[in-house]
Design a protein around this motif. Structure first.
Motif, mmCIF file in Angstrom:
data_model
loop_
_atom_site.group_PDB
_atom_site.id
_atom_site.type_symbol
_atom_site.label_atom_id
_atom_site.label_comp_id
_atom_site.label_asym_id
_atom_site.label_seq_id
_atom_site.Cartn_x
_atom_site.Cartn_y
_atom_site.Cartn_z
ATOM 1 N N ASN A 22 -61.376 39.909 42.072
ATOM 2 C CA ASN A 22 -62.547 40.745 41.836
ATOM 3 C C ASN A 22 -63.803 39.935 42.133
ATOM 4 N N ALA A 23 -64.525 40.337 43.180
ATOM 5 C CA ALA A 23 -65.694 39.566 43.595
ATOM 6 C C ALA A 23 -66.854 39.708 42.627
ATOM 7 N N TRP A 24 -66.911 40.831 41.887
ATOM 8 C CA TRP A 24 -68.035 41.003 40.978
ATOM 9 C C TRP A 24 -68.007 39.971 39.853
ATOM 10 N N ASN A 25 -66.808 39.644 39.347
ATOM 11 C CA ASN A 25 -66.746 38.694 38.227
ATOM 12 C C ASN A 25 -65.962 37.434 38.521
ATOM 13 N N GLY A 26 -65.385 37.325 39.712
ATOM 14 C CA GLY A 26 -64.663 36.115 40.072
ATOM 15 C C GLY A 26 -63.291 35.991 39.458
ATOM 16 N N ALA A 27 -62.804 37.038 38.816
ATOM 17 C CA ALA A 27 -61.494 36.977 38.170
ATOM 18 C C ALA A 27 -60.394 37.267 39.181
ATOM 19 N N ALA A 28 -59.273 36.561 39.061
ATOM 20 C CA ALA A 28 -58.109 36.783 39.916
ATOM 21 C C ALA A 28 -56.918 37.126 39.034
ATOM 22 N N THR A 29 -56.250 38.217 39.378
ATOM 23 C CA THR A 29 -55.091 38.666 38.617
ATOM 24 C C THR A 29 -53.853 38.580 39.498
ATOM 25 N N PHE A 30 -52.836 37.863 39.015
ATOM 26 C CA PHE A 30 -51.603 37.679 39.777
ATOM 27 C C PHE A 30 -50.494 38.539 39.189
ATOM 28 N N SER A 31 -49.645 39.031 40.047
ATOM 29 C CA SER A 31 -48.441 39.733 39.611
ATOM 30 C C SER A 31 -47.265 39.209 40.419
ATOM 31 N N GLY A 32 -46.082 39.360 39.868
ATOM 32 C CA GLY A 32 -44.899 38.830 40.521
ATOM 33 C C GLY A 32 -44.234 37.808 39.628
ATOM 34 N N SER A 33 -43.865 36.681 40.212
ATOM 35 C CA SER A 33 -43.103 35.678 39.463
ATOM 36 C C SER A 33 -43.977 34.764 38.613
#
Length: 423
Positions: free
Chosen positions: A318-329
């Motif tokens: 998310n470029a607005w807040n710099g957060a990165a969310t991962f899914s998978g392993s």
């Protein structure tokens, strides 16, 4: 210059790493003050100058330059209100006009902030690097392939000079995203298979024309709406999303691009000749495709996200807040500091100038990401499948032959199928 290819960017990657291990050229004998030359005194430039002063209490604005005196004096007034006499520039170091940039560079500064409209950036970077100044330049770095080739040459010279060249692709200086993209490069979601990036936002400002303004002045004061000055909004604004595509792909250039685009909601001369929407598909040598959607339209849904699909998982940045969310392993989450990324750019640059960190040279990815944005624009304008190499080596030089406040033609709106890439 001989023809350049996308592989030339790959060849320079190892050189960047090697240069980063060298001791930085620093202002060691006389550690204060760092004399800053500020060129292009609009809102973003004023913010950058403020951040440069925040980075070191001994830094001062030594000289200022702009095409328009009111922009210069207004910017200085704002900076003085926040930073006091560190931003008060004597009249003999205030320069106005198309040649103001050279006068600032020649005034005894140590570093320059280049925040004019992007059309002028290649020439300004070249002059500053030639004079062995440290350079902070806003994105994008050019508006056509001719300009990018100039930036590539300036990047090489800055490496030879061991001077800092820092670019305004600010998300590269966002600490949470730095950590997230490092995880991606280390394989947290497997091999990257596809990327979809969005930059949906509202139209930018306009400046009503005044009777005293020439065509040149009117277009320059509305520079975000004229292709020769800004490169169109895919180059001027959505280049951030394109740079993050490039980042995820570890700075490997695409082979080609196809695109759609047009002007659906922009009306009137004050909106210049740029499009209001683009959709681009970047095709890579290994068959991977990256997709960019961007628009500047009122009353519409806004979004600025990057969706990165890997062989074993996904990442949404998310470029607005710099957060990165991962899914998978993996359920990795960033747990470190999150300072203002615009400030980090200047903090790290001045640390490098002082010799407290290795020399910084962002030039290779600066030029590459800018070129990818131009490639997407050219694919949309022409309606063709345009190769990276053809766009890079295009003879296009946007803008007038001479700079003077006079009558100039209203630029035409590109027409897919009729507009051609200059070769």
């Amino acid at each position: 210059m001989s023809d350049l290819t996308r592989r030339d960017f790959v060849k320079t990657a190892s050189a960047v790493t090697a240069a980063a291990t060298l001791p930085a050229w620093a202002i060691a004998e006389n550690p204060s003050p760092i004399k800053i030359g500020f060129i292009g005194c609009g809102g973003r430039g004023t913010g950058a100058a403020n951040q440069a002063l925040n980075a070191n209490e001994d830094a001062v604005i030594w000289a200022m330059g702009d095409a328009f005196e009111d922009r210069l004096t207004g910017s200085m007034k704002t900076l003085i209100s926040e930073k006091g006499n560190r931003a008060e520039v004597p009249k003999d170091r205030q320069f106005v006009g198309f040649d103001a940039y050279q006068k600032v560079i020649d005034s005894g500064v140590d570093m320059v902030i280049l925040t004019t409209p992007p059309h002028f950036r290649p020439e300004h970077i070249a002059a500053a690097v030639k004079a062995k100044k440290h350079v902070f330049c806003e994105k994008p770095m050019a508006v056509d392939g001719t300009g990018v080739r100039s930036v590539i040459e300036s990047t090489k010279l800055a490496k030879e000079n061991n001077t800092n060249l820092v670019g305004g692709f600010c998300w590269r200086y966002n600490l949470p995203l730095r950590a997230a993209y490092k995880q991606i490069h280390n394989g947290i979601i497997g091999d990257v298979r596809s990327i979809f990036a969005t930059y949906y936002t509202s139209p930018l400002w306009t400046k009503p024309r005044q009777e005293s303004w020439s065509d040149m002045e009117w277009q320059m004061r509305n520079w975000v709406h004229f292709g020769w000055l800004c490169g169109d909004h895919i180059v001027e604004q959505a280049c951030h999303s394109i740079d993050k595509i490039n980042w995820a792909m570890q700075n490997v250039s695409p082979v080609s691009a196809t695109a759609v685009g047009g002007r659906q909601m922009h009306k009137g001369d004050e909106r210049g000749n740029i499009y209001d929407h683009f959709g681009v598909v970047y095709e890579y040598e290994n068959g991977i495709r990256a997709h960019l959607h961007c628009r500047q339209m009122p009353h519409c849904y806004n979004d600025n996200n990057d969706f990165i699909v890997g062989s074993t998982g996904t990442c949404i940045a998310n470029a607005w807040n710099g957060a990165a969310t991962f899914s998978g392993s993996s359920s990795w989450q960033y747990e470190g500091e999150n300072p203002n990324m615009y400030q980090v750019e200047h903090d790290e640059m001045q640390e490098a100038i002082r010799g407290d960190r290795p020399t910084i040279n962002n030039g290779d990815y600066m030029a590459q990401s800018t070129m990818m944005a131009i490639l997407g624009r050219e694919a949309a304008y022409t309606g063709g499948r345009v190769s990276f190499d053809d766009a890079l080596n295009s003879t296009t030089m946007l803008g007038p032959d001479k700079y003077r406040f006079d009558d100039i033609a209203m630029p035409t709106i590109p027409n897919p199928g009729a507009t051609q890439l200059n070769r």
